[in-house]
Design an enzyme around this catalytic site. Structure first.
Site, PDB file in Angstrom:
ATOM      1  N   ARG A 251      23.337  33.151  78.570  1.00  0.00           N
ATOM      2  CA  ARG A 251      22.613  34.153  79.813  1.00  0.00           C
ATOM      3  C   ARG A 251      21.288  34.230  79.549  1.00  0.00           C
ATOM      4  NH1 ARG A 251      27.195  38.536  79.512  1.00  0.00           N
ATOM      5  NH2 ARG A 251      29.009  37.363  80.563  1.00  0.00           N
TER       6      ARG A 251
ATOM      7  N   ARG B 231      19.051  36.980  84.035  1.00  0.00           N
ATOM      8  CA  ARG B 231      19.615  38.130  83.514  1.00  0.00           C
ATOM      9  C   ARG B 231      18.323  39.260  83.405  1.00  0.00           C
ATOM     10  NH1 ARG B 231      25.021  39.267  83.228  1.00  0.00           N
ATOM     11  NH2 ARG B 231      24.835  40.194  81.208  1.00  0.00           N
TER      12      ARG B 231
ATOM     13  N   ARG C 264      15.557  35.565  92.965  1.00  0.00           N
ATOM     14  CA  ARG C 264      17.005  35.834  93.538  1.00  0.00           C
ATOM     15  C   ARG C 264      17.078  36.792  94.642  1.00  0.00           C
ATOM     16  NH1 ARG C 264      21.832  35.978  90.845  1.00  0.00           N
ATOM     17  NH2 ARG C 264      22.465  36.897  93.085  1.00  0.00           N
TER      18      ARG C 264
ATOM     19  N   ASP D 170      27.494  29.364  87.532  1.00  0.00           N
ATOM     20  CA  ASP D 170      28.517  30.405  87.028  1.00  0.00           C
ATOM     21  C   ASP D 170      29.795  29.489  86.909  1.00  0.00           C
ATOM     22  OD1 ASP D 170      29.123  33.332  87.317  1.00  0.00           O
ATOM     23  OD2 ASP D 170      31.085  32.250  88.196  1.00  0.00           O
TER      24      ASP D 170
ATOM     25  N   TYR E 122      41.101  34.406  85.764  1.00  0.00           N
ATOM     26  CA  TYR E 122      40.319  34.765  87.147  1.00  0.00           C
ATOM     27  C   TYR E 122      41.223  34.602  88.257  1.00  0.00           C
ATOM     28  CZ  TYR E 122      35.815  36.146  85.158  1.00  0.00           C
ATOM     29  OH  TYR E 122      35.028  36.690  84.389  1.00  0.00           O
TER      30      TYR E 122
END
Length: 355
Positions: free
Chosen positions: A38, A42, A51, A87, A162
């Site tokens: 990460r 982050r 972003r 991701d 998930y």
């Protein structure tokens, strides 16, 4: 580099002799290489700025943003490897699964997979589905030069959790109910996810990634017996699918102290270790023939500099007898972490281990 170069196991000359790839191959290194899970984003203010106003999944599909975000920690921290910004649910989104990443929650799936009919959501992944990945990696390898790029994907179990739960879960009750209650459907689900994951990793390698990491974030929720019986075949299928490319394959999960030997047995060249098991003990559990990656507790970075250095020394001392060691945190960079603490940590590890 061409696809044929990778298929015959030839690493690009620019990155082959990097400290990171040497450590993965368990060769002598000029210093212990460092990168952080990460790290791409982050904690970085420049990440938040670039972003701003862009949803997570959209940012993963824009080669210009992916390139910029992936490069940011390399510029700032002088890490020994970049990790591709993406991701784990990107390949699922690419094949049409109705999901979104909700801020503060994580991936949320509109129609969870609970029955055999639900498997129809999971078609094969083709390179055309993720053409933006190929484009971004082409841009990145041109910018990175001698710094290796790590590709990555979510492991079949974590993707399945998930999909079955419909989102993040503390207890994985629906997932385990399916695994125990309908073993054949579970095996078919993981096998299909292994095919998708393998295809996603192949795209990254063929575009120029020098190594790949398989993240099994939730696999620590399982017992060793359940892992061996119900998970390992799918994870092994992924590692076998990319073995001919000759790139190092890293396997990482959280809370996997009891599974470390099995994570290596599944086919990894490098086993990631979280902060709960010292690296010397992890090496005993994994056995010979594997490099290890890890494993400073991310929370340590919030302590004063002297304490960070003392805990880093403990990690390096535990790693002293390893066949190969890549320094990393025991999990990902925390969003509120001071980026300067990461920069200082990289410099400290490089200085302490210079040979």
């Amino acid at each position: 580099m061409t696809v044929n170069d990778q298929a015959t196991g030839q690493q690009p000359a620019a990155t082959y002799d990097s400290a990171f790839l040497k450590a993965c191959r368990r060769e002598a290194v000029p210093h212990t290489p460092v990168w952080f899970m990460r790290q791409a984003g982050r904690s970085l203010p420049e990440y938040r700025k670039v972003r701003e106003g862009t949803a997570m999944l959209e940012s993963c599909m824009r080669p210009d943003l992916v390139t910029e975000i992936t490069l940011q920690p390399v510029r700032r921290h002088n890490v020994d490897a970049a990790i591709y910004f993406s991701d784990i649910v990107v390949p699922l989104k690419a094949i049409g699964v109705d999901l979104d990443i909700k801020p503060g929650v994580g991936p949320v799936v509109e129609r969870p997979i609970r029955t055999r009919a639900d498997l129809a959501q999971l078609r094969d992944l083709t390179p055309d589905d993720v053409s933006y990945v190929t484009e971004a990696i082409g841009m990145l390898t041109g910018e990175l030069g001698a710094t290796p790029l790590i590709g990555f994907a979510g492991a079949p179990f974590t993707l399945a959790s998930y999909l079955v739960e419909g989102g993040p879960s503390r207890n994985h009750e629906h997932t385990k109910a399916l695994m125990y209650g309908d073993p054949q459907l579970w095996a078919d689900l993981l096998d299909r996810l292994a095919e998708i994951t393998s295809a996603f990793l192949k795209v990254q390698i063929e575009a120029g990634a020098s190594a790949v990491q398989l993240f099994d974030s939730w696999v620590g929720a399982l017992s060793p017996a359940d892992y061996r019986r119900s998970i390992m075949p799918a994870s092994r299928k992924v590692f076998d699918a990319v073995a001919s490319y000759g790139v190092p394959r890293i396997h990482f999960g959280v809370g996997t102290g009891e599974l470390l030997g099995l994570l290596g047995e599944a086919g990894a060249d490098v086993v990631g270790v979280d902060w709960r098991v010292p690296l010397d003990e992890a090496a005993r559990r994994v056995g010979p023939g594997k490099a290890l990656q890890g494993n400073l507790d991310p929370a340590v970075l919030f302590a004063p500099r002297e304490a960070v250095e003392a805990k880093t020394d403990e990690v390096l001392a535990a790693a002293a007898g390893l066949e190969g060691h890549v320094f990393n945190l025991g999990h990902g960079v925390l969003p509120s972490m001071d980026p300067d603490a990461l920069t200082r940590l990289v410099e400290y590890v490089h200085t302490r281990t210079a040979r």
